[in-house]
Scaffold this active site. Sequence first.
Site, PDB file in Angstrom:
ATOM      1  N   ASP A 114       0.843  -1.206   0.000  1.00 25.41           N
ATOM      2  CA  ASP A 114       0.000   0.000   0.000  1.00 25.41           C
ATOM      3  C   ASP A 114       0.879   1.258   0.000  1.00 25.41           C
ATOM      4  O   ASP A 114       0.370   2.374  -0.051  1.00 25.41           O
ATOM      5  CB  ASP A 114      -1.016  -0.010   1.149  1.00 25.41           C
TER       6      ASP A 114
ATOM      7  N   GLU B 275       9.465  -4.325  10.122  1.00 21.57           N
ATOM      8  CA  GLU B 275       9.865  -3.035   9.546  1.00 21.57           C
ATOM      9  C   GLU B 275      10.460  -2.125  10.622  1.00 21.57           C
ATOM     10  O   GLU B 275       9.876  -1.943  11.697  1.00 21.57           O
ATOM     11  CB  GLU B 275       8.650  -2.350   8.891  1.00 21.57           C
TER      12      GLU B 275
ATOM     13  N   GLU C 244      -1.284  -5.626   8.908  1.00 27.01           N
ATOM     14  CA  GLU C 244      -0.402  -5.053   9.937  1.00 27.01           C
ATOM     15  C   GLU C 244      -0.940  -5.286  11.341  1.00 27.01           C
ATOM     16  O   GLU C 244      -2.151  -5.203  11.574  1.00 27.01           O
ATOM     17  CB  GLU C 244      -0.239  -3.545   9.686  1.00 27.01           C
TER      18      GLU C 244
HETATM   19  O1  KIV Z   1       3.556  -1.090   1.550  1.00 21.84           O
HETATM   20  C1  KIV Z   1       4.727  -1.511   1.508  1.00 21.84           C
HETATM   21  O2  KIV Z   1       5.500  -1.248   0.590  1.00 21.84           O
HETATM   22  C2  KIV Z   1       5.177  -2.340   2.634  1.00 21.84           C
HETATM   23  C3  KIV Z   1       6.651  -2.541   2.764  1.00 21.84           C
HETATM   24  C4  KIV Z   1       7.213  -1.345   3.411  1.00 21.84           C
HETATM   25  C5  KIV Z   1       6.980  -3.787   3.495  1.00 21.84           C
HETATM   26  O3  KIV Z   1       4.383  -2.766   3.419  1.00 21.84           O
END
Ligand code: KIV
Length: 292
Positions: free
Chosen positions: A51, A189, A121
């Site tokens: 996203d 992350e 998440e």
């Molecule tokens: O949205 C994204 O690109 C992600 C990465 C930072 C892992 O979730």
Amino acid sequence: MSVESKPKNVTASTFLKKKQNNEKITMLTAYDCSTAKYFDEAGVDSILVGDSLGMVVLGYDSTQHVTMQDMQIFTAAVSRGAKRCMVVADMPFMSYHASIEEAVKNAGELIRSGAFAVKLEGATSHILSVVKRCVESGIPVVGHLGFTPQYLNVLGGYKVQGKTAENTKFILNQALELQKAGAFAVVLEMVPEECAKLITEKLYIPTIGIGAGRYTDGQVLVADDILGKYSEFKPKFARRYADLKSEILSAGEKYVSDVTTGVFPNENEVFHLSEEENKALEEMIKNEFGCN
Ligand code: KIV
């Protein structure tokens, strides 16, 4: 390496085998068909339709504006380009929070759009129930812990997480819970590498790090960061492998110059009437307008 010599159809068990064999897992984001095709040909194990597209493609200031409809369109485009590697699609902000039923339905829509798995998440009790129900419904799930961009406002900005022993233990427990709920991998992350190392050692499912140091089972980066295309901000952990911003700028400038000076198009870039049709046209103009 030719496409033929690369492993076919990367799945969750490929990820697990890689962890068991101490082989690193490679993941990159992509948002369009041709970039996905090239990363697939380059041999990445997985493409994440992140996203992050809200920022790098759509120009928003956070990922929180991305909708299910956006994710479906970009997931479908990527999956048309990625023939071999695993496509993982992010579940966007608020698409999995209102109820378990809505979450499973939305996850199913992303699978229908071409994703192999979805990523979500956090690890609250609601999220753990969502993970469990998705997996029970046949939808593979990747977790995402540490800095979780959809919680930006609650976290108070782009900050490294797990900076104390207590916080490291908290994230480790979240990762263990996600594993128990059925996630087949976890993205970590922006955490200190000591934190990521401990979690990687304690889990049997693979960890994929972004700004999480050297000891995770795999690495993921945002395509626009490695390609040098997103110039608003360069995270400390991102390595740049190309400078597409300069390439695009210079191609644009050259095009403007070629058009305005009449250098483009040239003789090789135009279509012509045949000699016969050209004569007929001249004749027609003479007869109809009395001139040539
Ligand atoms: O949205 C994204 O690109 C992600 C990465 C930072 C892992 O979730």
